[in-house]
Motif scaffolding. Structure first.
Motif, short mmCIF file in Angstrom:
data_model
loop_
_atom_site.label_atom_id
_atom_site.label_comp_id
_atom_site.label_asym_id
_atom_site.label_seq_id
_atom_site.Cartn_x
_atom_site.Cartn_y
_atom_site.Cartn_z
N GLU A 352 0.84 -1.21 0.00
CA GLU A 352 0.00 0.00 0.00
C GLU A 352 0.87 1.26 0.00
O GLU A 352 0.56 2.26 -0.67
CB GLU A 352 -0.93 -0.01 1.21
N ALA A 353 1.96 1.20 0.78
CA ALA A 353 2.85 2.37 0.83
C ALA A 353 3.49 2.63 -0.54
O ALA A 353 3.61 3.78 -0.99
CB ALA A 353 3.93 2.14 1.89
N LYS A 354 3.89 1.53 -1.22
CA LYS A 354 4.45 1.70 -2.56
C LYS A 354 3.43 2.29 -3.54
O LYS A 354 3.74 3.17 -4.34
CB LYS A 354 4.94 0.35 -3.10
N LEU A 355 2.18 1.81 -3.45
CA LEU A 355 1.13 2.31 -4.33
C LEU A 355 0.85 3.78 -4.09
O LEU A 355 0.69 4.59 -5.04
CB LEU A 355 -0.14 1.48 -4.12
N LEU A 356 0.82 4.21 -2.82
CA LEU A 356 0.60 5.62 -2.48
C LEU A 356 1.75 6.48 -2.97
O LEU A 356 1.56 7.62 -3.44
CB LEU A 356 0.42 5.76 -0.96
N ALA A 357 2.94 5.95 -2.83
CA ALA A 357 4.10 6.73 -3.31
C ALA A 357 4.03 6.92 -4.83
O ALA A 357 4.35 8.01 -5.36
CB ALA A 357 5.38 6.00 -2.91
N GLN A 358 3.60 5.87 -5.50
CA GLN A 358 3.45 5.98 -6.96
C GLN A 358 2.39 7.01 -7.33
O GLN A 358 2.59 7.83 -8.24
CB GLN A 358 3.09 4.60 -7.53
N LYS A 359 1.26 7.00 -6.64
CA LYS A 359 0.20 7.98 -6.91
C LYS A 359 0.66 9.40 -6.59
O LYS A 359 0.31 10.35 -7.30
CB LYS A 359 -1.04 7.64 -6.08
N ALA A 360 1.44 9.53 -5.52
CA ALA A 360 1.95 10.86 -5.18
C ALA A 360 2.87 11.39 -6.27
O ALA A 360 2.85 12.57 -6.64
CB ALA A 360 2.67 10.78 -3.83
N ALA A 361 3.69 10.49 -6.82
CA ALA A 361 4.59 10.91 -7.91
C ALA A 361 3.80 11.31 -9.15
O ALA A 361 4.11 12.33 -9.81
CB ALA A 361 5.54 9.76 -8.24
#
Length: 552
Positions: A352-361
């Motif tokens: 989930e943290a990786k997915l959120l980081a991707q969305k933030a980018a």
């Protein structure tokens, strides 16, 4: 003295063979015997079966010294016990309870609360009816007081309990006394008492305390003519004294009792014959052998009880270790399940943290693209600024959420590490418990083996009894020790009797007191007993006692 004590047979079944001749079958506790006898000068009823009671005619002064054989002691104990229960021998209430406790010990052995439960004496005849009627006490209350003393006699064999019974009974005022109605020269009605110590003159209303006593060593000759009985004192200067009985047959019986008791009285004060010495030596050896056997059995019993207690303790400890091992296994399983759950949750959080980081980018890229795009119209610019602001806020929220998820992932990793550490400690504890359990099992086996070995040694020892000098010396020292202990126990026993008397005094029904109860209480209050009363009377001169008898 043993020959003077006739055996008492409980019941005798007789079968009529011919007039006045019977076949008698006598059953004792050890054997049966059958013989023929002829009944002379007696009118025997023709009904069958017949019952005879063979009783001791002469009573010993000191039962412990004179009753040599165990069978004689047992039969004499049964006789005295029955006479006390039938109230032919007066016994005070507190002494009756003590005697009952010794009778119970002789019959039932050591007290065991698991076996001898409340009501186990309900069918036993242990107290004289006079004693029972004298107090407002239920059978349960009497049983409670008898059992309390019975429990204190632990360790006494049957013969020892019976001897203690006889030692107390022989100090009772009416023990061994045969009473006969007589008249002196003035025609005064009196009672003559014949026992092992001498002749005693009683008031007809008082059979406990004699008025005059003549010990056998002061009497030279006894004879009778018709109904007149003549006693000649040892001092020839003193006149003879005479009395009359009701029947000639009574005079014959009195003479037989006087001759027999006088002969035994003098024999007791001489050295024992060779036969009696041999009997006493055999009795002492038998007593010593039985005592050593009882001691060996007691030691063996004690060691077995200790071994059983050790075994029970080891079994209890083993069960406890098993329970601890089971609990440790359960804790280990729970730890493993928790660790698996935490690992799965950590993996999900990390994704989930990786997915959120991707969305933030992606949001950041969108914001940069929007800023770079020219907006020509003011409206588009305002809308663009609004979108930019929303994008920035969304990017900020995503960054915060990403940071929070990262922290949560770190925390889950830390929890997973702790769970694995707990799992490692649980496995180590399980290994320790398992090794400890196996060590305890080996120890218990070794202990059981070692506790069994002495038992075999004791059994082998009990098969042979070698009476060495050291054993006899040790036995002599034990006998001396027992004498000292007996004196202390006598004092303690008297205190117990006084306590019981005080305890039940409040429940006494005064109106039911018999004349003998009243006389006994008066004697007790004055401090008079059987022996000191006779001693006081014999301190007077023989002449004054003869004169006093004739003046009654």
């Amino acid at each position: 003295m043993a020959g003077a004590i006739a055996s008492r047979m409980s019941f005798s079944s007789l079968k009529r063979k011919q007039p006045k001749t019977f076949t008698v079958r006598i059953a004792t506790m050890d054997a049966e015997m059958e013989f023929s006898c002829e009944v002379l000068d007696h009118d025997v009823p023709t009904e069958e079966p017949k019952t005879f009671h063979f009783l001791a005619k002469f009573y010993p002064e000191n039962a412990e010294e004179e009753l040599v054989q165990e069978i004689t002691q047992h039969l004499f104990f049964l006789q005295v016990k029955k006479q006390i229960l039938d109230e032919k021998i007066f016994c005070p209430p507190e002494a009756s309870v003590l005697l009952a406790s010794y009778a119970v010990q002789a019959k039932y052995g050591d007290y065991d609360p698991n076996v001898h439960k409340r009501g186990f004496l309900a069918q036993e005849e242990l107290l004289p009816k006079r004693v029972i009627n004298l107090y407002q006490m239920t059978p349960e209350m009497w049983e409670e007081r008898i059992t309390a003393w019975y429990a204190e006699h632990r360790g006494r064999a049957r013969d020892e309990a019976e001897m203690e019974y006889l030692k107390i009974a022989q100090d009772l005022e009416m023990y061994g006394v045969n009473y006969f109605a007589i008249r002196n020269k003035k025609g005064t009605e009196l009672l003559l008492g014949v026992d092992a110590l001498g002749l005693h003159i009683y008031d007809p209303d008082n059979r406990l305390t004699p008025k005059i006593s003549f010990p056998w060593n002061e009497i030279r000759n006894i004879s009778y003519s018709d109904k007149e009985f003549t006693i000649k004192p040892l001092d020839k200067k003193i006149d003879v004294f005479k009395f009359n009985s009701s029947k000639l047959r009574v005079n014959k019986l009195i003479l037989q009792l006087c001759i027999g008791n006088h002969d035994l009285f003098m024999r007791r004060r001489k050295a024992d014959s060779l036969e009696v010495q041999q009997m006493k030596a055999q009795a002492r050896e038998e007593k010593a052998r039985k005592q050593m056997e009882r001691q060996c059995l007691a030691r063996e019993k004690q060691m077995r009880e200790e071994a059983e207690r050790t075994r029970d303790e080891l079994e209890r400890r083993l069960m406890q270790l098993k329970e601890e091992a089971t609990m440790a296994n359960e804790a280990l399983m729970r730890s493993e399940e928790t660790a698996d759950l935490l690992a799965e949750k950590a993996q999900i959080t990390e994704e989930e943290a990786k997915l959120l980081a991707q969305k933030a980018a992606e949001a950041e890229q969108e914001m940069q693209r929007i800023k770079a795009t020219a907006i020509r119209t003011e409206e588009e610019k305002r809308l663009m600024e609004q979108k930019v602001l929303e994008a920035e806020m969304l990017a900020l929220k995503m960054a915060e959420e990403s940071e929070r998820r990262a922290k949560e992932a770190d925390q889950l990793k830390q929890d997973l590490q702790e769970a694995r550490e707990s799992e490692r400690r649980a496995k180590q504890k399980l290994l320790e418990i398992t090794s400890k359990s196996s060590y305890t099992s080996m120890n218990s086996s070794t202990t059981a083996l070692s506790t069994d070995l002495p038992s075999f040694n004791l059994i082998s020892e009990s098969l042979s009894f070698d009476f060495k000098d050291t054993d006899m010396k040790r036995l002599s020292m034990e006998i001396e020790k027992e004498k000292v202990e007996y004196m202390e126990k006598s004092k303690h026993l008297q205190e117990q009797l006084n306590e019981l008397k005080t305890e039940i005094e409040a429940l006494k029904l005064k109106e039911r007191e018999t004349a003998l109860d009243i006389l006994h209480n008066e004697n007790s209050s004055r401090g008079n007993s059987k022996h000191n009363t006779i001693k006081k009377l014999t301190l007077q001169s023989t002449k004054s006692r003869v004169a006093f008898f004739e003046e009654l």
